[in-house]
Structures are given as structure tokens and as C-alpha cells.
Scaffold this active site. Structure first.
Site, PDB file in Angstrom:
ATOM      1  N   ARG A   1       0.838  -1.217   0.000  1.00  0.00           N
ATOM      2  CA  ARG A   1       0.000   0.000   0.000  1.00  0.00           C
ATOM      3  C   ARG A   1       0.867   1.259   0.000  1.00  0.00           C
ATOM      4  NH1 ARG A   1      -2.409  -3.417   3.905  1.00  0.00           N
ATOM      5  NH2 ARG A   1      -1.484  -2.204   5.597  1.00  0.00           N
ATOM      6  N   ARG A   2       2.135   1.096  -0.331  1.00  0.00           N
ATOM      7  CA  ARG A   2       3.086   2.210  -0.256  1.00  0.00           C
ATOM      8  C   ARG A   2       3.705   2.551  -1.608  1.00  0.00           C
ATOM      9  NH1 ARG A   2       6.519   0.506   5.206  1.00  0.00           N
ATOM     10  NH2 ARG A   2       4.746   0.551   6.668  1.00  0.00           N
TER      11      ARG A   2
ATOM     12  N   CYS B   1       1.508  20.281 -11.792  1.00  0.00           N
ATOM     13  CA  CYS B   1       0.037  20.203 -11.802  1.00  0.00           C
ATOM     14  C   CYS B   1      -0.399  18.774 -11.479  1.00  0.00           C
ATOM     15  CB  CYS B   1      -0.507  20.649 -13.160  1.00  0.00           C
ATOM     16  SG  CYS B   1      -0.174  22.382 -13.539  1.00  0.00           S
TER      17      CYS B   1
ATOM     18  N   ARG C   1      -3.378  18.995  -8.800  1.00  0.00           N
ATOM     19  CA  ARG C   1      -3.795  20.138  -7.992  1.00  0.00           C
ATOM     20  C   ARG C   1      -4.608  21.132  -8.812  1.00  0.00           C
ATOM     21  NH1 ARG C   1      -1.280  24.676  -9.445  1.00  0.00           N
ATOM     22  NH2 ARG C   1       0.673  24.481 -10.578  1.00  0.00           N
ATOM     23  N   SER C   2      -4.348  21.172 -10.139  1.00  0.00           N
ATOM     24  CA  SER C   2      -4.949  22.187 -10.995  1.00  0.00           C
ATOM     25  C   SER C   2      -4.956  21.670 -12.422  1.00  0.00           C
ATOM     26  CB  SER C   2      -4.117  23.479 -10.900  1.00  0.00           C
ATOM     27  OG  SER C   2      -4.524  24.430 -11.856  1.00  0.00           O
TER      28      SER C   2
ATOM     29  N   ASP D   1      -6.167  23.025 -16.455  1.00  0.00           N
ATOM     30  CA  ASP D   1      -6.787  23.793 -17.525  1.00  0.00           C
ATOM     31  C   ASP D   1      -7.517  22.764 -18.389  1.00  0.00           C
ATOM     32  OD1 ASP D   1      -7.318  25.018 -19.968  1.00  0.00           O
ATOM     33  OD2 ASP D   1      -5.384  26.030 -20.105  1.00  0.00           O
TER      34      ASP D   1
END
Length: 281
Positions: free
Chosen positions: A137-138, A157, A182-183, A185
Site C-alpha cells: 500500500r506504499r 500540476c 492540484r490544478s 486547464d
């Protein structure tokens, strides 16, 4: 019809109908003329794609798959942070005179760390664990390193992947991934990012004796820029076509031997490309 189109259209409609408009707020990005680049945005968009059923690529517009794969390999395989190692010129606006984008993306993937099994960079650690500890799980990567942010020309991003292997009742092991962004377009990057990370899963699965499973794409800030709104409205009104068939060269089992030429699409029918999309920097 292509499932990726359905996801994309629903996401865009959700942003346009229920998103937050940032006009009047303080924003960092600027257009080429220096004016502020505002967006309509939604928080916490989660899209799921079953790669065992269909390759997730848009048909409402063409996605240049080989170029998208070239960029993915630039980061994950070449571990480069110099735009001169890329086919496309999408990163040129963030590069210095020597072509470097600073300590971002491939630089972070290539940083080595010491483990009991030896010294690994992030790509090599993922491959080692998928081969030797597939139910760990790592198994994850992270390119958003706070100590280096000041030396990155652009903060990452799509910054993190968590890999997880599951096994069905027939014993087939599938490689799944959560891609954290994170972001995004949405107009310029969504189809590109989804397709290239789907290819990454296929390549890693083939390298490690697994099958491609599910890709979960988590976007913290999914946005449409103000100058893209009309383009997006046109795009989501277009005819949708069946998803193409994805092919990966079965003779390649070493991740570092893959090239963009090892991927192909059969029966890829699309609408016309959108030209002259303005990009905020």
C-alpha cells in the site's frame, strides 16, 4: 460512444453551470497581453476510467497521443526537466534560456533515495515494488516537493500517483492508479493528461506482468479559462464517436525501452482540432 467523451462533457457542463467564477478576484495567471486570466472552476472533480474496458481518449477533438506519450516519458523515463528533450513546445513558456524548467517534474522523478534494497529513484522504486511487493500500500510518487518549489519555473500540476494492485477471482492481477492533480486547464490539458497516464499504466503493467485496471483522476481545481468558454461550449456540443482500439507493442517489457512509436490507435475517428487556443502563463 467514447466513455472519455461522456466524462469530459459532463465535467465541462458541471463547471460552466455550477462552478465558481473568479472574475474580480486576485489571480496569478496572465494572458499574453498582460490582462488577468480568470476561470470558472470546480473543486474536487473525480473521474474514473476502467482501462480494461476502453482506452480513455477524446473523440470530440483529436488528442495527439504520440506527443502526449513523449511528454509522459520525458518525465517518467528520461527524468528530464529540459524542454530540448521534448518533441512538443508546450513547456517553452516556462523554460529558461538553456531550456530548463528548474527542479520540476523529471528532476523530482530522478532523485534517488536509499532503501534497504538499494538506491532507487521514484520510477525505479515503483517498478521494483510492482514486481516484488505488488500488494504493498506504499507504491506512490510525489513531485510536489516543498523544499524545491522556489526553484521550479512551474509548480507541478499532475503531481502524485498512488498505485494499487488488485486480483480478480480468476487470479488476474490488475494495476490501478490514482492520479492527483492540484490544478487543470480543462480545455488544453484534460484529454492530454488522461490519455498519457492511461498509457503509463499500460506500460507499467506490461513491464511488471500485470494487466491494466482502473485509473482514478482526482482534480482539486478543474477550471475553464474565460477566453476558453466559447470553445468549450462548441466542443461539448459536437458529435461523439466510438472509442478507438489502443495498441501497445507487446514485445517491449522493459519500461526504459518504450518509445512513443510503441503506441498506436486503430479506428480513431474525431471531430476537428481546435486551433489557436490561448494559453495563460
Amino acid at each position: 460512444m467514447s466513455y472519455a467523451d461522456d466524462v469530459f462533457v459532463d465535467m465541462c457542463r458541471g463547471i460552466l453551470e455550477d462552478g465558481t467564477d473568479t472574475r474580480g478576484q486576485e489571480v496569478r495567471p496572465r494572458w499574453d497581453d498582460g490582462s488577468k486570466a480568470y476561470t470558472i472552476k470546480k473543486f474536487g472533480v473525480v473521474n474514473r476510467y476502467d482501462l480494461s474496458k476502453e482506452f480513455p481518449i477524446l473523440t470530440v477533438r483529436p488528442v495527439p497521443l504520440k506527443n502526449a506519450v513523449d511528454e509522459m516519458l520525458w518525465i517518467w523515463q528520461k527524468k528530464s526537466h529540459n524542454v530540448n528533450d521534448l518533441r512538443s513546445h508546450i513547456w517553452d513558456s516556462w523554460a529558461d534560456g538553456d531550456g530548463s524548467i528548474g527542479k520540476a517534474y523529471g528532476y523530482q522523478m530522478g532523485k534517488k533515495a536509499h532503501y534497504a534494497e538499494g538506491d532507487f529513484d521514484q520510477t525505479d522504486r515503483v517498478i521494483y515494488d510492482l514486481k516484488h511487493n505488488p500488494f504493498s500500500r506504499r507504491i506512490l510518487t510525489n513531485m510536489y516537493v516543498h523544499g524545491d518549489l522556489s526553484q521550479m519555473n512551474l509548480y507541478p500540476c499532475a503531481y502524485s500517483c498512488t498505485f494499487n494492485v488488485t486480483q480478480d477471482q480468476d487470479g488476474a492481477r490488475k494495476l490501478n492508479v490514482i492520479l492527483n492533480q492540484r490544478s487543470q486547464d480543462v480545455l488544453t490539458a484534460n484529454g492530454w493528461n488522461v490519455a498519457q497516464y492511461a498509457v503509463l499504466v499500460h506500460m507499467l503493467a506490461q513491464t511488471c506482468g500485470l494487466e491494466a485496471g482502473e485509473m482514478v483522476h482526482v482534480i482539486a481545481d478543474a477550471h475553464i479559462y474565460d477566453r476558453h468558454v466559447d470553445m468549450v461550449k462548441d466542443l461539448i456540443s459536437r458529435e461523439r464517436h466510438p472509442a478507438p482500439t489502443f495498441r501497445l507493442n507487446p514485445d517491449v517489457t522493459d519500461f526504459y525501452a518504450f518509445t512513443p512509436e510503441d503506441v498506436s490507435l486503430e479506428n480513431y475517428v474525431t471531430g476537428p482540432q481546435i486551433k489557436n487556443i490561448p494559453v495563460a502563463v
